[in-house]
Design a protein around this motif. Sequence first.
Motif, mmCIF file in Angstrom:
data_model
loop_
_atom_site.group_PDB
_atom_site.id
_atom_site.type_symbol
_atom_site.label_atom_id
_atom_site.label_comp_id
_atom_site.label_asym_id
_atom_site.label_seq_id
_atom_site.Cartn_x
_atom_site.Cartn_y
_atom_site.Cartn_z
ATOM 1 N N LEU A 234 0.838 -1.205 0.000
ATOM 2 C CA LEU A 234 0.000 0.000 0.000
ATOM 3 C C LEU A 234 0.874 1.256 0.000
ATOM 4 C CD1 LEU A 234 -3.090 0.117 -0.071
ATOM 5 C CD2 LEU A 234 -2.286 -2.069 0.708
ATOM 6 N N GLU A 235 1.992 1.200 0.723
ATOM 7 C CA GLU A 235 2.915 2.354 0.699
ATOM 8 C C GLU A 235 3.416 2.591 -0.715
ATOM 9 O OE1 GLU A 235 5.987 1.604 3.580
ATOM 10 O OE2 GLU A 235 4.506 1.528 5.207
ATOM 11 N N ARG A 236 3.721 1.494 -1.415
ATOM 12 C CA ARG A 236 4.213 1.622 -2.790
ATOM 13 C C ARG A 236 3.126 2.167 -3.720
ATOM 14 N NH1 ARG A 236 5.369 -3.935 -3.869
ATOM 15 N NH2 ARG A 236 5.983 -3.385 -5.971
ATOM 16 N N LEU A 237 1.887 1.762 -3.472
ATOM 17 C CA LEU A 237 0.779 2.249 -4.304
ATOM 18 C C LEU A 237 0.623 3.770 -4.151
ATOM 19 C CD1 LEU A 237 -1.522 0.946 -6.162
ATOM 20 C CD2 LEU A 237 -3.013 1.282 -4.200
ATOM 21 N N VAL B 204 -9.420 4.675 -2.848
ATOM 22 C CA VAL B 204 -10.614 3.833 -2.791
ATOM 23 C C VAL B 204 -10.166 2.452 -2.301
ATOM 24 C CG1 VAL B 204 -12.581 2.874 -4.050
ATOM 25 C CG2 VAL B 204 -11.660 5.113 -4.711
ATOM 26 N N GLY B 205 -10.393 2.170 -1.024
ATOM 27 C CA GLY B 205 -10.027 0.878 -0.426
ATOM 28 C C GLY B 205 -11.148 -0.100 -0.724
ATOM 29 N N ASN B 206 -11.009 -0.787 -1.836
ATOM 30 C CA ASN B 206 -12.130 -1.582 -2.364
ATOM 31 C C ASN B 206 -11.848 -3.084 -2.373
ATOM 32 O OD1 ASN B 206 -14.493 -2.141 -4.349
ATOM 33 N ND2 ASN B 206 -12.676 -2.786 -5.488
ATOM 34 N N ALA B 207 -10.585 -3.488 -2.292
ATOM 35 C CA ALA B 207 -10.260 -4.927 -2.373
ATOM 36 C C ALA B 207 -11.025 -5.684 -1.291
ATOM 37 C CB ALA B 207 -8.762 -5.138 -2.200
ATOM 38 N N GLY B 208 -11.590 -6.822 -1.665
ATOM 39 C CA GLY B 208 -12.317 -7.604 -0.673
ATOM 40 C C GLY B 208 -12.537 -9.027 -1.135
ATOM 41 N N ILE B 209 -12.738 -9.904 -0.174
ATOM 42 C CA ILE B 209 -13.091 -11.289 -0.482
ATOM 43 C C ILE B 209 -14.259 -11.701 0.398
ATOM 44 C CG2 ILE B 209 -10.818 -12.034 -1.311
ATOM 45 C CD1 ILE B 209 -10.398 -13.279 1.503
ATOM 46 N N SER B 210 -14.932 -12.755 -0.041
ATOM 47 C CA SER B 210 -16.166 -13.162 0.627
ATOM 48 C C SER B 210 -16.144 -14.674 0.853
ATOM 49 C CB SER B 210 -17.326 -12.733 -0.283
ATOM 50 O OG SER B 210 -18.501 -13.390 0.036
ATOM 51 N N ILE C 167 -10.468 -11.201 7.405
ATOM 52 C CA ILE C 167 -9.967 -10.142 8.304
ATOM 53 C C ILE C 167 -8.747 -9.471 7.677
ATOM 54 C CG2 ILE C 167 -8.874 -9.717 10.556
ATOM 55 C CD1 ILE C 167 -10.732 -12.025 11.634
ATOM 56 N N ASP C 168 -7.870 -10.285 7.097
ATOM 57 C CA ASP C 168 -6.635 -9.734 6.511
ATOM 58 C C ASP C 168 -6.920 -8.824 5.319
ATOM 59 O OD1 ASP C 168 -4.975 -10.840 8.333
ATOM 60 O OD2 ASP C 168 -4.361 -12.550 7.093
ATOM 61 N N VAL C 169 -7.788 -9.264 4.420
ATOM 62 C CA VAL C 169 -8.043 -8.470 3.207
ATOM 63 C C VAL C 169 -9.025 -7.336 3.502
ATOM 64 C CG1 VAL C 169 -8.899 -8.511 0.822
ATOM 65 C CG2 VAL C 169 -7.591 -10.466 1.714
ATOM 66 N N ASN C 170 -10.174 -7.685 4.092
ATOM 67 C CA ASN C 170 -11.274 -6.712 4.203
ATOM 68 C C ASN C 170 -11.021 -5.662 5.284
ATOM 69 O OD1 ASN C 170 -12.313 -8.556 2.419
ATOM 70 N ND2 ASN C 170 -14.076 -9.144 3.652
ATOM 71 N N VAL D 18 -7.743 -2.423 4.517
ATOM 72 C CA VAL D 18 -8.182 -1.023 4.588
ATOM 73 C C VAL D 18 -7.287 -0.251 5.560
ATOM 74 C CG1 VAL D 18 -10.083 0.510 5.257
ATOM 75 C CG2 VAL D 18 -10.554 -1.571 3.932
ATOM 76 N N LEU D 19 -6.948 -0.889 6.686
ATOM 77 C CA LEU D 19 -6.042 -0.229 7.651
ATOM 78 C C LEU D 19 -4.688 0.074 7.011
ATOM 79 C CD1 LEU D 19 -6.842 -2.317 10.854
ATOM 80 C CD2 LEU D 19 -7.111 0.163 10.634
ATOM 81 N N ASN D 20 -4.183 -0.879 6.233
ATOM 82 C CA ASN D 20 -2.903 -0.645 5.556
ATOM 83 C C ASN D 20 -3.000 0.545 4.592
ATOM 84 O OD1 ASN D 20 -1.590 -2.742 6.853
ATOM 85 N ND2 ASN D 20 -1.981 -4.249 5.239
ATOM 86 N N GLY D 21 -4.148 0.667 3.949
ATOM 87 C CA GLY D 21 -4.358 1.801 3.044
ATOM 88 C C GLY D 21 -4.391 3.117 3.802
ATOM 89 N N ILE D 22 -5.066 3.107 4.929
ATOM 90 C CA ILE D 22 -5.139 4.323 5.748
ATOM 91 C C ILE D 22 -3.734 4.714 6.224
ATOM 92 C CG2 ILE D 22 -5.961 5.224 7.974
ATOM 93 C CD1 ILE D 22 -8.550 3.580 7.511
#
Length: 255
Positions: free
Chosen positions: A79-82, A97-103, A120-123, A127-131
């Motif tokens: 996320l830092e690189r992004l 836009v923190g949109n990545a998710g799995i179900s 928990i890791d992705v969803n 998002v926390l990593n993005g923030i």
Amino acid sequence: MSEITGIAEVTGVNGKVVAITGASSGIGEATARLLAERGAAVVLGARRAERLEKLAGAIRERGGRAAVLAADVTRAADLERLVELAVSEFGRLDVLVGNAGISRIGPVADLDVDGWSSMIDVNLRGVLNGIAAALPVFRRQGRGHLVTTVSTSGLKIVPTQAVYAATKNAVRTLLEALRQESTDGVLRTTAVSPGFVRTELVDSIDHPEVREEARRRMDEFGIDPEAVARTIAFAIEQPDDVEIGEIVIRPTVQG
Ligand SMILES: NC(=O)c1ccc[n+]([C@@H]2O[C@H](COP(=O)([O-])OP(=O)(O)OC[C@H]3O[C@@H](n4cnc5c(N)ncnc54)[C@H](OP(=O)(O)O)[C@@H]3O)[C@@H](O)[C@H]2O)c1
């Protein structure tokens, strides 16, 4: 094809730099296409880099601006690189836009501990990593906007979606607290809650019956991902002093 074909002059989106996680399919891809059409520079992150390259190529062919990074949102460094890519390529980052998710949904009694951890890791952690990556840049710029894709699963609690809904509601809670901590005008936060949207999301469901039922409902009445993209654009295009906090968008016939 002319360089500027398809790029509309829309105040509020035009000229913004928007990084999108989960941009390789579904809602993220539709959002990237729409925002690029409306003049935003888009920075695309997901694990399937070849899909991102293809999408970026299509955007550039229409005169848009796009950069690509193979990124796994569970890794803070990605996320830092992004965020760094947005700044190095286009000068700043206006929106993440923190949109990545799995179900990986299914009954709790199945005890799918791996699936729970992945969600928990992705969803949530994603998002926390993005923030963590975007906030310092937003503060430096004096402006920034966090948009996340949560879900109606967190609003109407139903069987088989317990952990998925919990991750989405954790993000909803997180954004509301962050909003209250950020009333100095620098940061806007938006949580978009879609209902059934026709995407590849059901492919990540392991449980066969739950997957087939979700697929059936998605095929029967799921809305087009572009509808969610328009909702995200609506939040982004507001003047800086207007924050769209939460939006619910679902098929008209969804119960
Ligand atoms: N479709 C619906 O009905 C619905 C309803 C409510 C909310 N949502 C939410 O909307 C968001 C987008 O989902 P979608 O429906 O568009 O499904 P999708 O087509 O499956 O898209 C999910 C995206 O997330 C990315 N992703 C998954 N794991 C990742 C990881 N570890 N790192 C980086 N990217 C990752 C995928 O890319 P890679 O596999 O290439 O990494 C893909 O681009 C999700 O958060 C989902 O929970 C969807």
